[in-house]
Design a protein around this motif. Structure first.
Motif, PDB file in Angstrom:
ATOM      1  N   ALA A 217       2.924  -4.789   2.649  1.00 29.76           N
ATOM      2  CA  ALA A 217       2.030  -5.597   3.490  1.00 29.76           C
ATOM      3  C   ALA A 217       2.350  -7.079   3.358  1.00 29.76           C
TER       4      ALA A 217
ATOM      5  N   PRO B  99       0.846 -11.367  14.215  1.00 33.95           N
ATOM      6  CA  PRO B  99       0.404 -10.192  14.963  1.00 33.95           C
ATOM      7  C   PRO B  99      -0.284  -9.183  14.058  1.00 33.95           C
ATOM      8  N   ASN B 100      -0.802  -8.138  14.642  1.00 32.96           N
ATOM      9  CA  ASN B 100      -1.398  -7.063  13.850  1.00 32.96           C
ATOM     10  C   ASN B 100      -0.383  -6.560  12.838  1.00 32.96           C
ATOM     11  N   GLY B 101      -0.856  -6.388  11.615  1.00 30.75           N
ATOM     12  CA  GLY B 101       0.011  -5.822  10.586  1.00 30.75           C
ATOM     13  C   GLY B 101       0.926  -6.818   9.908  1.00 30.75           C
ATOM     14  N   ALA B 102       0.789  -8.104  10.216  1.00 33.53           N
ATOM     15  CA  ALA B 102       1.670  -9.127   9.617  1.00 33.53           C
ATOM     16  C   ALA B 102       1.417  -9.301   8.124  1.00 33.53           C
ATOM     17  N   GLY B 103       0.222  -8.926   7.682  1.00 32.15           N
ATOM     18  CA  GLY B 103      -0.111  -9.070   6.257  1.00 32.15           C
ATOM     19  C   GLY B 103      -1.142 -10.152   5.980  1.00 32.15           C
ATOM     20  N   LYS B 104      -1.747 -10.675   7.018  1.00 34.73           N
ATOM     21  CA  LYS B 104      -2.693 -11.790   6.861  1.00 34.73           C
ATOM     22  C   LYS B 104      -3.909 -11.376   6.025  1.00 34.73           C
ATOM     23  N   THR B 105      -4.540 -10.267   6.419  1.00 33.91           N
ATOM     24  CA  THR B 105      -5.745  -9.839   5.711  1.00 33.91           C
ATOM     25  C   THR B 105      -5.435  -9.493   4.264  1.00 33.91           C
ATOM     26  N   THR B 106      -4.312  -8.845   4.041  1.00 30.11           N
ATOM     27  CA  THR B 106      -3.944  -8.488   2.666  1.00 30.11           C
ATOM     28  C   THR B 106      -3.776  -9.755   1.830  1.00 30.11           C
TER      29      THR B 106
ATOM     30  N   GLU C  60     -10.324 -13.801  11.054  1.00 25.02           N
ATOM     31  CA  GLU C  60     -10.560 -13.639  12.492  1.00 25.02           C
ATOM     32  C   GLU C  60     -12.019 -13.895  12.856  1.00 25.02           C
TER      33      GLU C  60
ATOM     34  N   PHE D 187       0.887  -1.166   0.000  1.00 25.87           N
ATOM     35  CA  PHE D 187       0.000   0.000   0.000  1.00 25.87           C
ATOM     36  C   PHE D 187       0.922   1.212   0.000  1.00 25.87           C
TER      37      PHE D 187
ATOM     38  N   THR E 242       4.118   1.144   2.120  1.00 28.77           N
ATOM     39  CA  THR E 242       4.007   0.088   3.140  1.00 28.77           C
ATOM     40  C   THR E 242       3.915  -1.275   2.485  1.00 28.77           C
TER      41      THR E 242
ATOM     42  N   GLN F 156     -13.249  -9.559   8.147  1.00 32.28           N
ATOM     43  CA  GLN F 156     -13.226  -9.019   9.518  1.00 32.28           C
ATOM     44  C   GLN F 156     -14.371  -8.048   9.732  1.00 32.28           C
TER      45      GLN F 156
ATOM     46  N   HIS G  38      -5.789 -14.547  15.890  1.00 32.00           N
ATOM     47  CA  HIS G  38      -4.780 -14.180  16.881  1.00 32.00           C
ATOM     48  C   HIS G  38      -4.760 -15.200  18.011  1.00 32.00           C
TER      49      HIS G  38
ATOM     50  N   SER H 162      -7.789  -5.038  16.791  1.00 25.25           N
ATOM     51  CA  SER H 162      -8.805  -4.966  15.749  1.00 25.25           C
ATOM     52  C   SER H 162     -10.109  -5.642  16.160  1.00 25.25           C
TER      53      SER H 162
HETATM   54  N1  LIG Z   1      -5.945  -0.074   2.968  1.00 31.10           N
HETATM   55  C1  LIG Z   1      -4.703   0.078   3.459  1.00 31.10           C
HETATM   56  N2  LIG Z   1      -4.012   1.214   3.225  1.00 31.10           N
HETATM   57  C2  LIG Z   1      -2.761   1.374   3.687  1.00 31.10           C
HETATM   58  N3  LIG Z   1      -2.097   0.459   4.429  1.00 31.10           N
HETATM   59  C3  LIG Z   1      -2.738  -0.701   4.700  1.00 31.10           C
HETATM   60  C4  LIG Z   1      -4.073  -0.947   4.238  1.00 31.10           C
HETATM   61  N4  LIG Z   1      -4.453  -2.177   4.658  1.00 31.10           N
HETATM   62  C5  LIG Z   1      -3.403  -2.670   5.361  1.00 31.10           C
HETATM   63  N5  LIG Z   1      -2.388  -1.796   5.378  1.00 31.10           N
HETATM   64  C6  LIG Z   1      -1.080  -1.992   6.020  1.00 31.10           C
HETATM   65  O1  LIG Z   1      -0.523  -3.198   5.506  1.00 31.10           O
HETATM   66  C7  LIG Z   1       0.114  -3.918   6.551  1.00 31.10           C
HETATM   67  C8  LIG Z   1      -0.514  -5.309   6.645  1.00 31.10           C
HETATM   68  O2  LIG Z   1      -1.866  -5.151   7.078  1.00 31.10           O
HETATM   69  P1  LIG Z   1      -2.873  -6.370   7.194  1.00 31.10           P
HETATM   70  O3  LIG Z   1      -4.212  -5.801   7.553  1.00 31.10           O
HETATM   71  O4  LIG Z   1      -2.777  -7.195   5.984  1.00 31.10           O
HETATM   72  O5  LIG Z   1      -2.255  -7.171   8.414  1.00 31.10           O
HETATM   73  P2  LIG Z   1      -2.952  -8.253   9.358  1.00 31.10           P
HETATM   74  O6  LIG Z   1      -1.914  -9.266   9.654  1.00 31.10           O
HETATM   75  O7  LIG Z   1      -4.205  -8.725   8.742  1.00 31.10           O
HETATM   76  O8  LIG Z   1      -3.265  -7.404  10.656  1.00 31.10           O
HETATM   77  P3  LIG Z   1      -4.530  -7.498  11.651  1.00 31.10           P
HETATM   78  O9  LIG Z   1      -4.308  -8.728  12.446  1.00 31.10           O
HETATM   79  O10 LIG Z   1      -4.424  -6.262  12.457  1.00 31.10           O
HETATM   80  O11 LIG Z   1      -5.769  -7.556  10.815  1.00 31.10           O
HETATM   81  C9  LIG Z   1      -0.015  -3.094   7.807  1.00 31.10           C
HETATM   82  O12 LIG Z   1       1.153  -2.318   7.946  1.00 31.10           O
HETATM   83  C10 LIG Z   1      -1.211  -2.202   7.504  1.00 31.10           C
HETATM   84  O13 LIG Z   1      -1.120  -0.993   8.222  1.00 31.10           O
END
Ligand SMILES: Nc1ncnc2c1ncn2[C@@H]1O[C@H](COP(=O)(O)OP(=O)(O)OP(=O)(O)O)[C@@H](O)[C@H]1O
Length: 321
Positions: free
Chosen positions: A66, A85-92, A208, A61, A64, A131, A241, A312
């Motif tokens: 992801a 953890p939060n921000g690991a990139g799972k959702t992406t 999640e 992004f 960043t 989510q 998590h 989250s």
């Molecule tokens: N729409 C977006 N715009 C900018 N940055 C984003 C966006 N979505 C995610 N990110 C960034 O990409 C990185 C990975 O985010 P992602 O949501 O994939 O992680 P995650 O492991 O699913 O975290 P969580 O457990 O908090 O859901 C993080 O640094 C997040 O801040």
């Protein structure tokens, strides 16, 4: 074990959806259960193909990163946990697999279909519980599931039966005609599960699914996932998590940190591996969280949070109520 066919029409297609066979009347109350789908042999080699393969998947992004060169294989029929953890990139990563995000680098395959080039074929095979809240509080449970049945192009002929089966599969028949805003958080999550199941997916992606729920509701959600999986053989890819849930319910897990998989195996293999690295007499048997801390080391900082840092939290009930 019975399987879907892959060749018919689905969301965005121009005909009836794939899954139901002619003998739906003999099916259990589970969309995609035996009797609602064509036999495995109809899919030929597809039934042997991994459910998900990611090779070198990267997504950023802006500045960043992801997802950073993700390598992942999810086997057909397993419950696979993507942890981190939060921000690991799972959702992406999950969103790239669902085709909701493009695949700018690397490849993503779903049952052999390329997510970049065959988006509709991929979408026809999956159900997704994001989510974010996907149920409409102003509709009844049944109306919410019916809406998804229409969006996923379940044929009019089958729709009522499939909606009924999906609601029954998550134990919401008695509450089906109440507005979703009267549901508890656990019921909302089960309703969202029914929405994702109504298209009888071969692959169910859950981001999640139990966050913010109490332990009893969490267990209930998992029991329903497992019951449907046992009846249909669908593959489940879940992010969580909660290490205890991963340990208990996932066949294999991948520990993800800063966009990459850092460890992969059955929960037992990962725990045993750490115990061996620590050596004999190193005390209590390690937990999955210990494994992650061992792998991530000092990289697990305030910015990335940790497994018990559930920032989250969806607070589903309060958002719906
Ligand atoms: N729409 C977006 N715009 C900018 N940055 C984003 C966006 N979505 C995610 N990110 C960034 O990409 C990185 C990975 O985010 P992602 O949501 O994939 O992680 P995650 O492991 O699913 O975290 P969580 O457990 O908090 O859901 C993080 O640094 C997040 O801040």
């Amino acid at each position: 074990m019975t399987r879907h066919t892959t060749g018919d029409k689905g969301p965005g297609g121009d005909g009836d959806t794939a899954a139901a066979g002619p003998d739906a009347g003999s099916a259990p109350a589970v969309p995609g259960g035996p009797g609602t789908q064509a036999a495995a042999t109809d899919t030929g080699a597809a039934s042997r193909t991994d459910a998900v393969t990611c090779t070198g998947l990267a997504y950023a992004f802006g500045d960043t990163t992801a997802v950073d060169g993700l390598e992942l294989s999810v086997r057909d029929g397993e419950v696979f946990g993507l942890l981190g953890p939060n921000g690991a990139g799972k959702t992406t990563a999950i969103r790239c697999i669902t085709t909701l995000l493009p695949v700018p680098a690397g490849t993503v395959g779903v049952f052999g279909h390329d997510a970049a080039r065959e988006r509709m074929a991929v979408r026809r095979l999956l159900g997704y519980v994001p989510q974010q809240l996907s149920a409409d509080s102003g509709l009844t449970g049944r109306e919410n599931v019916e809406l998804f049945a229409r969006v996923f192009d379940v044929s009019r002929r089958e729709r009522a039966a499939r909606v009924g089966q999906a609601l029954a599969a998550v134990d919401l028949v008695d509450a089906a005609d109440r507005l979703a805003k009267t549901y508890s958080g656990g019921m909302v999550r089960r309703l969202e599960l029914a929405q994702a199941l109504v298209s009888a997916p071969r692959l169910l992606l859950l981001d999640e699914p139990t966050i913010g729920l109490d332990p009893i509701a969490r267990t209930s959600v998992w029991e329903h996932i497992n019951a449907v999986r046992a009846a249909t053989g669908m593959t489940v890819l879940v992010t969580t998590h909660y290490m205890d849930e991963a340990d208990q319910y996932c066949d294999r897990v991948a520990l993800m940190h800063r966009g990459r998989v850092r460890a992969l195996g059955t929960p037992d293999e990962l725990r045993t591996g750490l115990a061996e690295r620590r050596g004999a007499g190193s005390g209590e048997r390690p937990t999955l969280e210990d494994v992650f801390r061992d792998i991530a080391g000092s990289g697990l900082d305030d910015k990335s949070g940790d497994f018990s840092d559930v920032r989250s939290t969806r607070r589903t009930a309060s958002r719906v109520g």
